[in-house]
Design an enzyme around this catalytic site. Structure first.
Site, PDB file in Angstrom:
ATOM      1  N   GLY A 149      23.432  56.008  32.566  1.00 44.41           N
ATOM      2  CA  GLY A 149      24.297  54.847  32.329  1.00 44.41           C
ATOM      3  C   GLY A 149      25.534  54.894  33.196  1.00 44.41           C
ATOM      4  O   GLY A 149      25.610  55.671  34.149  1.00 44.41           O
ATOM      5  N   ASN A 150      26.512  54.054  32.876  1.00 45.79           N
ATOM      6  CA  ASN A 150      27.759  54.060  33.632  1.00 45.79           C
ATOM      7  C   ASN A 150      28.931  53.726  32.701  1.00 45.79           C
ATOM      8  O   ASN A 150      28.747  53.460  31.520  1.00 45.79           O
ATOM      9  CB  ASN A 150      27.680  53.082  34.814  1.00 45.79           C
ATOM     10  CG  ASN A 150      27.403  51.664  34.351  1.00 45.79           C
ATOM     11  OD1 ASN A 150      28.205  51.059  33.677  1.00 45.79           O
ATOM     12  ND2 ASN A 150      26.221  51.145  34.711  1.00 45.79           N
ATOM     13  N   HIS A 151      30.128  53.737  33.253  1.00 39.88           N
ATOM     14  CA  HIS A 151      31.347  53.625  32.437  1.00 39.88           C
ATOM     15  C   HIS A 151      31.770  52.193  32.142  1.00 39.88           C
ATOM     16  O   HIS A 151      32.855  51.972  31.606  1.00 39.88           O
ATOM     17  CB  HIS A 151      32.515  54.333  33.144  1.00 39.88           C
ATOM     18  CG  HIS A 151      32.367  55.819  33.210  1.00 39.88           C
ATOM     19  ND1 HIS A 151      32.320  56.596  32.085  1.00 39.88           N
ATOM     20  CD2 HIS A 151      32.240  56.663  34.261  1.00 39.88           C
ATOM     21  CE1 HIS A 151      32.187  57.868  32.439  1.00 39.88           C
ATOM     22  NE2 HIS A 151      32.129  57.930  33.754  1.00 39.88           N
ATOM     23  N   SER A 152      30.971  51.208  32.504  1.00 38.40           N
ATOM     24  CA  SER A 152      31.418  49.829  32.299  1.00 38.40           C
ATOM     25  C   SER A 152      31.703  49.567  30.819  1.00 38.40           C
ATOM     26  O   SER A 152      30.904  49.906  29.949  1.00 38.40           O
ATOM     27  CB  SER A 152      30.344  48.858  32.792  1.00 38.40           C
ATOM     28  OG  SER A 152      30.727  47.546  32.476  1.00 38.40           O
ATOM     29  N   ALA A 157      27.624  46.023  35.352  1.00 37.25           N
ATOM     30  CA  ALA A 157      27.425  47.184  36.230  1.00 37.25           C
ATOM     31  C   ALA A 157      25.957  47.593  36.064  1.00 37.25           C
ATOM     32  O   ALA A 157      25.572  48.137  35.032  1.00 37.25           O
ATOM     33  CB  ALA A 157      28.355  48.311  35.829  1.00 37.25           C
TER      34      ALA A 157
END
Ligand code: C5P
Length: 414
Positions: free
Chosen positions: A212-215, A280
């Site tokens: 995943g990512n930090h969005s 994102a």
């Protein structure tokens, strides 16, 4: 937050069960250092006592024009205000405001105020949808007031539907926006269909783990919130978010992976006048998603083989070129960049704009505490007309309003 100056704010409170949530709205503005005066209706005091509003605001509270007559309070309060928030705005209060009644301190002050007025409605669905209320809201908007769409969900009794008070934090965000820029929420997107992707995608590795990512989804949700207040019909296809708070009056379509996002955006793109890709999106996904939790194993970590996700933004631009979605659909992309040895944030943004082929690209620096999860954002807005507009560091809500200002003239209206 970018509004350090102490402003004078009036919070009008109507007589609905949601009156107790007005306390959080008052708190939002006092915590920011503003001078808040509360004007409840008599009916509001059936739900929350005057002492509560006086304690929270630090000012005496009255419902009638016959208190403090020597100070002409019903004129002074409105004249001196920088912002007037009415929460909850009941059907009765909207009606009295729309017809210009001045039969209590709240409605009299609405007539003397020349600042932005933000109504946050709360009532039962039948009352919100009644032609009388619809006409009153139309009238108030035509005169320049901002009437937020109510949230959908559980109402006072067992029923649920459109008519819940938008969350106090959301009322606070739009209030802050109007303090920063009083003209920020014109009713210029009435009936415009806006499809927004927001948040981060999650690419499953097994039933427990994902890439995943930090969005946080905050920028996409801020766009949705501002667009809905400007009259747009908004759907948000939302991946993982954190602390973004669902925008009221907006359809939220939850998804997890990039492929799910792609499917949902493609399905809905034909109905959209505007598509904003604020999500994102993971560029890659695991080739194999394990059915059972991956074990540590004796030989250390096994390599993860990845394959490329579809570029949804570029795909939508191509679909428009092939006539699969409306030729007039305005498509907006985001470019989150860090800059590297090959160029700075803006240079990478320019290259991406050329590659993606969208109409507007919001380029913003990320990493080192910037953009992801924050309340503020900054960057540049690139347009196909060749303009490069710097977006100074400001709240995500104000940035959203600037993006909407830039796309509004690109709309082909019937
Ligand atoms: O190529 P990059 O990921 O930096 O591009 C960012 C823009 O493209 C964003 O608007 C993002 O939502 C969109 N995007 C996409 N599909 C991908 C990757 C990014 O639509 N697979």
């Amino acid at each position: 937050m970018t509004s350090p100056a102490r402003k004078r704010i009036l919070v009008g409170v109507g007589g609905g069960i949601a009156a107790y949530k007005a306390c959080a709205v008052i708190r939002h503005f006092t915590e920011a250092g503003h001078d808040v005066h509360v004007i409840p209706t008599d009916a509001a005091l059936n739900f929350v006592g005057a002492a509560t509003f006086e304690a929270l605001s630090g000012h005496p509270v009255s419902t009638t024009v016959f208190d403090r007559v020597d100070e002409v309070a019903h004129v002074r309060l409105g004249q001196e205000a920088d912002l007037f928030v009415v929460a909850p705005a009941t059907a009765d209060l909207l009606s009295r405001a729309a017809t210009g009644r001045a039969d209590d301190l709240l409605t009299a002050s609405l007539l003397t105020a020349r600042c932005p007025v933000l109504f946050a409605p709360a009532m039962h669905t039948e009352m919100w949808e009644h032609p009388a209320t619809v006409d009153n809201v139309t009238m108030l908007r035509r005169r320049g007031s901002i009437v937020m769409p109510p949230a959908t969900g559980r109402l006072t009794g067992r029923d649920s539907g459109a008519g819940r008070l938008p969350e106090p934090a959301e009322i606070g965000m739009l209030g802050d926006l109007l303090l920063d820029e009083p003209e920020a929420l014109p009713f210029d997107l009435d009936g415009v269909h806006i499809l927004i992707s927001a948040g981060g995608t999650r690419e499953a590795l097994d039933p427990v783990r994902y890439l995943g990512n930090h969005s946080s989804g905050k920028q996409g949700f801020a766009l949705a919130r501002a667009a809905a207040a400007r009259g747009a019909d908004v759907a948000v296809v939302a991946g993982s978010t954190s602390g973004a708070g669902d925008p009221a009056g907006v359809e939220i379509v939850p998804i997890a992976s990039a492929v799910e996002l792609s499917d949902e955006m493609t399905k809905r793109a034909r109905e959209a006048d505007v598509i904003i890709m604020a999500a994102a999106v993971a560029d890659f996904r695991p080739v194999v998603v394990a059915d059972a939790k991956i074990k540590k194993g004796a030989t250390g970590p096994a390599p993860i083989e990845l394959e490329t996700n579809p570029d949804i933004l570029a795909g939508l631009v191509q679909a428009r070129g092939r006539g699969e979605i409306g030729a007039d659909t305005v498509i907006v992309g985001f470019a989150a960049e860090t800059g590297d040895e090959n160029g700075g944030v803006l240079e990478h943004g320019r290259a991406k704009f050329a590659r993606k082929g969208c109409d507007l690209l919001v380029v913003n620096p990320v990493g080192s505490g910037k953009a992801f999860g924050t309340e503020d954002n900054t960057g540049w807005l690139l347009s196909t007309a060749g303009t490069e507009t710097a977006l100074p560091l400001t709240s995500k809500t104000l940035l959203a309003s600037r993006i909407l200002d830039a796309l509004s003239p690109l709309l082909h209206r019937d």
